[in-house]
Design a protein around this motif. Structure first.
Motif, short mmCIF file in Angstrom:
data_model
loop_
_atom_site.label_atom_id
_atom_site.label_comp_id
_atom_site.label_asym_id
_atom_site.label_seq_id
_atom_site.Cartn_x
_atom_site.Cartn_y
_atom_site.Cartn_z
N ALA A 370 -21.38 23.37 27.04
CA ALA A 370 -22.27 23.15 28.32
C ALA A 370 -22.76 24.54 28.53
CB ALA A 370 -21.53 22.75 29.65
N SER A 372 -26.17 26.58 31.18
CA SER A 372 -26.86 26.33 32.29
C SER A 372 -27.89 27.47 32.45
CB SER A 372 -26.14 25.73 33.42
OG SER A 372 -26.05 26.81 34.32
N ILE A 395 -19.90 24.48 35.45
CA ILE A 395 -19.98 24.50 33.78
C ILE A 395 -18.67 24.13 33.43
CG2 ILE A 395 -19.92 26.13 31.91
CD1 ILE A 395 -22.34 27.13 32.53
N GLU A 398 -18.09 20.56 34.06
CA GLU A 398 -18.94 19.70 32.89
C GLU A 398 -18.28 19.66 31.53
OE1 GLU A 398 -23.11 21.16 32.77
OE2 GLU A 398 -23.44 19.93 30.85
N HIS A 402 -16.66 16.44 29.77
CA HIS A 402 -17.12 15.97 28.17
C HIS A 402 -15.80 15.92 27.46
CE1 HIS A 402 -21.00 17.16 28.99
NE2 HIS A 402 -21.09 18.09 28.69
N SER A 430 -17.80 26.91 25.66
CA SER A 430 -17.66 25.84 24.74
C SER A 430 -16.24 26.02 24.49
CB SER A 430 -18.49 26.24 23.50
OG SER A 430 -18.02 27.29 22.96
N THR A 666 -23.60 17.53 25.44
CA THR A 666 -24.70 18.58 26.50
C THR A 666 -25.76 17.49 26.76
OG1 THR A 666 -25.70 19.22 24.51
CG2 THR A 666 -23.89 20.56 25.27
#
Lengths: 1041, 357
Positions: A370, A372, A395, A398, A402, A430, A666
């Motif tokens: 992710a 941003s 983040i 997120e 995922h 990540s 993403t």
């Protein structure tokens, strides 16, 4: 008053001449800790002063002990004017605060000045007397061990892996304070160095508190970073994985036992408490809960009392001792349920580890990431961490969702990074979505774990490849087949991960470094417009990086990526993307198909011809790569096993799509709609160029391999000859040719040339593998691209590999039938067992030439036969109910123990200065780590106003990096260590102004200081552990003479 | 696309012996790259010229940074900045202090001053050694000279201790320092046939026997300066040629002993007085600095050349010199036997070494 810090200044040497008249120096030393300062006498007229001072004693809180660095300043006494500073030494005394790390810091430290660099050395002795203070409302977290290593450190055993810890502190950057206009560059640099040292101390202490709160005693995979935000401040943030570690302390742990920690678990009574602090903190836990929240990202006011999360969390991880692990009726469903419940209590079920204890990792879903884009000048209250905390929380949330989409409840190999340009900041995170085995996550007895493991009956070497998500309800279009290894579970056709290759994975052939490189021009813009432009570009970059990776992977004939790291860097007028990973061929996954090229104008004859020519070239390349990396998947195995394969191969080729790599999470569909991704359409010149660039990636010269993971799949017989290095290149783009295409080419050439240079420079180490190749890109100015590479080159013994694959299979076969317990060895440990050095290469050349005639065919034969053995063996093992095979042919140390007994240790034994090895890996080939001495985390600034005189930018940076290495080595030696493992250069910020003849550079490095002993030495003293321990320490001590 | 910055730093400092040699030989980066290309390295390794250029630059930069430390080799051993295995350190030092035969023959016995340094251009042109390399070698000589100049103890030991050179190289440096200090003339045309090794051999003998250190090991400069008292005493040897009876007696003793053993007996008999006068006169003149400097010129003129023109074989020269020195012990009227031995023992060794084509 929980601590007394004692410092003694012994002597100096090689001091610079400070008095031109006499060519001598009248040196004295100021020793400062916190607000207390002591001074030595002036030692007149000498460049090698002998102060031999008394013990300077500081009585301080342990909180200060953790935060503050010891600051030693060497000055030249001047009767008439102000005393001139010669330089400083900052000593982090944190290693002295754990009970089992270093007990004294003693040795020669380079005296460092931010303007002049290293100016002589000073001999210092530092000790700490700690008093335990049990009932106090604790602010400190002394005793929590920190490791940069992203796996469970050797000579420890993980009792529980608690999970994610993070913290972030903010301060004003001294460089941007008003006072900076009137003070000297030196004062400004020193203020910055000191501040960062202070902030990282504070950060570490705070993380330590969180760990204690979770009932852990260590942080593994600790990664600390700086964000130089400029006007808005200086951020120091860190993430890590809290664990409860247990030291493998019996003498037997050194040789066989260290190889088999699981065996060790049974034997060592569980009374060994490495750290009294952990438990002593028990009573105060409730208090702590109210003060420190486990998840600051949720409770933005960190000083305020607790949010509900921590209350719900603490009992689960801490108090629930021994429940879940023991009772486990380990059916898969239940297992998953357990894990889920264990993990779902956590706000962020993230793990910064990249390698795991056997059995920990159940399934791997794929990469989740992710990003941003944020504007720094919009931070409401820049001096407070809330805003950044919120950003990161967003983040992480997120990432978590995922992972969920992939049917996973955890993220492993997790990392975070930023890229800042002016007021724009890209935050990236990540990791790899995964399903974990719960037994390490909860407090359980070891026996329970073992039983569980034995009953699980997981297919060895392929379990982690099996999809964790529901086949009928796939999160994205992917093509699934039955596992080529066990034939029971479904696997994807390609697997991307950010972790190291699991040690029990079955790999065919060798791996290789695969990189995707990409540039995108961007209009210069301000504030929001800029952020929007970047946000719009990001998905396209991700998509292209991904496509490149996939194509290159296919071209190599491989089907999985490990250690994937995608870095997106933002500059004034461009974005750069650099993805590095290690490609391998996993035996469990299907054979990758080729790449088809399709032209747009099929009627044109010559065009057609061109296309077919290209197609041929691509096919040739794939064939060549397969040969190069020894990828010979055993086609016959299908018949042998006779298990049903759902789809015929042909079909799988046709249906292949851009699956598995989950980057789509993403919010971007990387599956190319419904189109077959591996038909490359050549519809314009750009596409043509892309195909060309695919083919222009030159493989490393023969004898060289490279990877960005810890170890290279398929190579196991490392010698002890290692060379860690850092290489930096900066290119200036001519502003005329700034098109995306030209930019890409420049960037590609830069990286390729850099690799070529490395291969050339290290040619004397052939056969050799570059491991842990770590590229970082930055855009220091409009037209400058900077690439920094750190890696380690390790020589391996080619001949030995060929001979021993066979021998090993036989050996292990024997073992499998005789000794079941032996199977529980860590293969990784075995890898580090490889041979001690041949002092010099000639012998090797000889071996090489001897093997060159018959070598390769023999290898293939061996491989084939061993493959069959392997399958048989596996069948056996499964029947026996053991959880894993150690028999991955590629992975074990081939050396008979008798072999290295005869060899002598490294030739440098008589050196005046003790040799300190540095490596980005978590182990040292041919040696055993016997002790962890503490974390090394250093930050340096170097500035010059006489750039030309110092040899230009190259001379300046070369000298600085050499100095940084020297200071790291000196600190390790002073701790009594002889190596740094998991070394990483986290930042290398270089700025120049050639017109003003000036340059400045900031470097941040970290690693774990360790004591290691050569295998051969260990055997001699294996019966007496203390002797082994003190031996290397002694050699370190000799440095002082 | 231009490379602004390009560096490689290893935890262990990489030393490429070939590049080191090129650097020591004073080649510029460009020349060094060209030479490396010519050596066929590109074909061997499959590298490109750009890679070679970058590699060479990098090594040159490393050597440049190491040079400061090489000026005081013990510093190289104790410094912390560059981690270099001991064997490599030794190689770096040894090669840095190695010198070219052609160069050393040009400067041997000259004062190591600024003046000489100015002449390095000419030496460079004459010998074909790059000026840079000449400067390094000259500076090495001078540096060693400065350091050991006023030290006690054996010259060789001092050089070895302060510059960590091999025994062989330390002996050579001792000879260079000794020659520079005593300013022996070595550049005359008739001395051109002599190699540095010849002079170094003589220097070692002279240091062992003719310096202050030979009698007293507790004085400064003991191996550098010749023993003044000894040189003064050498005047006493004059009697060997001034007293006609003594000279005749000496001749007859030598002739009797060597009759039938020498291939060039008649030539020797005819030349005895000349040779003896030459050798003794060299001794008696050594009180003057000027004559000390011309020692080798005199030896060649007065002894080597006459013998050579009569085609004495080396074995005959050896027999003669042995007998010539020994017979003096049988001269009853001569009282300076010890002095004679100290003088002639060394001189005999030197002459035998100097006697070749």
């Amino acid at each position: 008053m929980p601590g007394k810090l004692k410092v003694k200044i012994v002597a100096g040497r090689h001091l610079p001449v400070m008095d031109r008249a006499s060519d001598l120096t009248d040196a004295f030393v100021e020793v400062k800790f916190g607000n207390t300062t002591f001074k030595t006498d002036v030692y007149p007229k000498s460049l090698n002063p002998q102060w031999n001072s008394e013990w300077f004693k500081f009585e301080v809180d342990d909180e200060d002990l953790q935060d503050e660095p010891l600051q030693i300043t060497v000055l030249d006494h001047d009767t008439y004017s102000a005393n001139d500073a010669i330089g400083k030494v900052y000593i982090d005394i944190d290693p002295l605060l754990y009970s089992e790390a270093a007990t004294v810091i003693s040795g020669w430290f380079p005296i460092y000045d931010t303007i002049h660099g290293i100016r002589g050395e000073i001999n210092v002795v530092v000790k700490v007397d700690l008093f335990n203070d049990l009932n106090r409302f604790r602010q400190s977290s002394c005793g929590v061990k920190f490791f940069c290593t992203t796996s469970i450190p050797k000579c420890y055993r993980a009792v529980i892996i608690h999970g994610f810890v993070e913290e972030l502190v903010v301060n004003e950057d001294p460089e941007y304070q008003w006072i900076d206009r009137i003070r000297t560059p030196r004062a400004s640099n020193e203020a910055r160095q000191r501040l960062i040292s202070l902030m990282s101390g504070e950060l570490q202490r705070k993380i330590g508190l969180k760990v204690l709160e979770m009932r852990g005693n260590a942080v593994v995979g600790y990664l600390q970073c700086f964000d130089l935000e400029g006007e808005s401040g200086l951020v120091v943030r860190a993430i890590g994985t809290a664990c409860t570690l247990d030291k493998l302390s019996s003498p037997a742990a050194f040789l066989p036992a260290c190889n088999s920690p699981s065996k060790e678990m049974k034997e060592i009574p569980f009374n060994e408490d490495p750290n009294p602090n952990t438990h002593s903190s028990g009573p105060s836990t409730p208090l702590k809960n109210q003060t420190y929240s486990f998840s600051p990202s949720k409770s933005y006011s960190r000083q305020s009392s607790s949010s509900d999360t921590d209350l719900s969390l603490t009992p689960k991880t801490g108090m629930g001792s021994g429940s879940a692990g023991k009772e486990g009726g380990p059916f898969k469903a239940l297992l998953r349920q357990q894990t889920q419940s264990a993990l779902e209590q956590r706000e962020f079920p993230f793990f910064t580890l990249t390698a795991f204890p056997p059995g920990f990792l159940v399934h791997v879903g794929g990469v989740v990431s992710a990003r941003s884009v944020k504007l720094l000048d919009r931070i409401h209250n820049p001096d407070e961490p809330e805003t950044r905390d919120a950003w990161w929380a967003e983040i992480r949330q997120e990432i978590k969702s995922h992972a969920k989409a992939l049917g996973c409840h955890a993220v492993v190999g997790y990392s975070e990074s930023t890229s800042i340009c002016e007021e724009v900041c890209i935050l990236s995170a990540s990791g790899t979505a995964a399903v974990l085995n719960p037994r390490f996550l909860q407090d359980g007895t070891v026996e329970g774990c073992l039983e569980q493991r034995l009953e699980e009956n997981l297919p060895a070497g392929c379990g982690f490849c099996h999809i964790p998500y529901d086949e009928l309800n796939m999160p994205f279009p992917a093509h699934l087949t039955y596992c080529y290894n066990c034939r029971k579970q479904k696997v994807p056709d390609v697997l991307f991960t950010t972790i190291d290759l699991p040690t029990d994975a079955t790999v065919i052939g060798k791996g290789c470094l695969i990189q995707a490189r990409l540039c995108r021009l961007k209009k210069k813009a301000q504030a929001e417009a800029n952020a929007t432009a970047i946000s719009n570009l990001l998905p396209f970059m991700e998509y292209e990086v991904h496509t490149q990776l996939m194509n290159k992977l296919k071209l190599k004939g491989m089907n999985a990526l490990f250690g994937l790291r995608i870095q997106i860097t933002v500059g004034e007028n461009m974005l750069m993307g650099l993805a590095s990973a290690t490609g391998v061929y996993l035996a469990a996954l299907p054979t990758p198909g080729g790449i088809q090229i399709a032209g747009k104008t099929p009627n044109d004859g010559s065009y057609e011809q061109h296309i077919s020519h290209m197609q041929k070239k691509i096919n040739d390349t794939i064939a060549k790569n397969k040969e190069l990396y020894e990828i010979n998947p055993p086609e016959i195995s299908e018949e042998i096993i006779g298990s049903p394969i759902p789809e015929p191969r042909q079909r799988s080729r046709l249906l292949r799509s851009q699956s598995e790599s989950s980057d789509e999470v993403t919010e971007l569909d990387l599956s190319h709609g419904k189109k077959d991704a591996f038909v490359l359409e050549i519809d314009d010149t750009d596409a043509m160029e892309d195909v060309h660039s695919l083919l222009t990636d030159v493989p490393p010269p023969s004898g060289f391999y490279s990877c960005n993971t810890e170890i290279m799949p398929g190579i196991n017989n490392w010698t002890s000859e290692i060379q860690m290095f850092t290489s930096v290149r900066v290119i200036r783009l001519s502003s005329l040719n700034l098109t995306n295409h030209a930019l890409n080419k420049n960037f590609n050439d830069l990286c390729e040339n850099l690799l070529k240079s490395l291969y050339f420079k290290l040619r004397s180490m052939i056969p050799c593998c570059l491991c842990h190749v770590n590229f970082t890109v930055s855009l220091p100015e409009d037209e400058l691209i900077q690439v920094t590479v750190t890696a380690v080159a390790i020589t391996f013994d080619k001949n030995q590999a060929l001979q021993t694959t066979k021998a090993h299979v036989e050996k292990s076969l024997q073992r499998a039938s005789t000794d079941n317990e032996e199977l529980l060895q860590f293969p990784l440990e075995l890898c580090s067992d490889s041979l001690p050095s041949h002092p010099f290469p000639p012998a090797k050349e000889h071996l090489e030439s001897a093997s060159s005639n018959s070598g390769i065919p023999a290898a293939q034969r061996d491989r084939c036969s061993s493959w069959i053995e392997l399958i048989k063996l596996k069948a056996q093992t499964i029947r026996r109910g053991s959880i894993k095979t150690t028999v991955t042919v590629e992975k074990t140390s081939p050396m008979g123990e008798g072999n290295f007994r005869n060899r002598s240790a490294a030739p440098c034994a008589n050196s005046t200065v003790g040799v300190v090895k540095m490596t980005p890996l978590s182990f040292i080939p041919g040696a055993k780590i016997t002790k962890y001495l503490g974390i090394i985390n250093m930050f340096f600034i170097r500035e010059t106003t006489s750039l030309r005189e110092e040899g230009g930018v190259s001379g300046f940076l070369h000298a600085f990096i050499a100095e940084v290495f020297a200071m790291v080595r000196a600190h390790v030696a002073a701790l009594g260590g002889n190596a740094v493992v998991s070394y990483i250069m986290k930042q290398c910020v270089f700025m120049e102004n050639p017109n003003k003849n000036q340059a400045q550079c900031l470097i941040n490095v970290s690693g774990d200081a360790v004591v290691f002993a050569r295998e051969s030495e260990l055997e001699v003293v294996s019966t007496q552990q203390p002797a082994a321990n003190c031996q290397p320490a002694c050699t370190g001590g000799e440095v002082t003479t | 696309m231009t490379s602004e910055l390009d560096i490689f730093v290893g935890n262990t400092t990489l030393i490429d012996e070939d590049v080191y040699r090129l650097w020591l030989d004073g080649y510029s980066v460009g020349d060094a790259v060209a030479l490396r290309v010519r050596s066929g390295i590109l074909e061997q390794t499959g590298a490109t010229a750009a890679v070679l250029q970058s590699d060479t630059m990098d090594h040159y930069r490393t050597f440049h940074m190491l040079e400061r430390l090489l000026h005081a080799p013990p510093k190289l051993l104790h410094q912390l900045i560059y981690q270099i295995p001991p064997s490599r350190q030794a190689l770096l030092i040894e090669r840095y202090y190695a010198f070219d035969e052609a160069f050393v023959r040009e400067v041997l016995g000259k004062k190591l001053s600024k003046g000489t340094k100015k002449d390095l251009d000419d030496i460079s042109t004459k010998t074909g050694i790059t000026l840079k390399s000449c400067r390094r070698q000259f500076d090495n000589f001078k540096r060693v000279f400065k350091v050991v100049e006023e030290m006690r103890g054996s010259l060789v030991d001092n050089v070895q201790q302060h510059f960590l050179l091999s025994d062989r190289l330390a002996r050579d440096y001792a000879a260079i320092v000794f020659f520079a200090n005593n300013r022996f003339e070595t550049g005359k045309k008739k001395l051109q046939y002599l190699s540095f090794g010849d002079f170094a051999f003589c220097a070692e003998l002279m240091i062992q026997n003719w310096t202050l250190g030979a009698v007293d090991s507790q004085v400064d400069d003991m191996d550098m300066d010749l023993d003044k008292e000894f040189l003064q005493d050498l005047k006493e040897l004059k009697v060997l040629v001034a007293d006609k009876d003594l000279l005749d007696l000496h001749k007859s003793l030598v002739c009797t002993a060597l009759r039938g053993k020498l291939g060039v007996f008649s030539e020797m008999e005819a030349n005895f007085k000349n040779l003896s006068r030459g050798l003794v006169n060299v001794a008696t003149k050594l009180t003057h600095n000027k004559d000390v400097r011309d020692l080798f010129v005199d030896l060649v003129e007065k002894f080597v050349e006459p013998c050579r023109s009569d085609h004495w074989p080396l074995s005959d020269v050896r027999l003669f010199l042995n007998q010539y020195s020994a017979s003096v012990h049988s001269l009853d009227g001569f009282r300076h036997q010890a002095l004679w031995d100290r003088y002639m023992g060394t001189l005999r060794g030197c002459l035998l070494r100097l006697y070749h084509d």
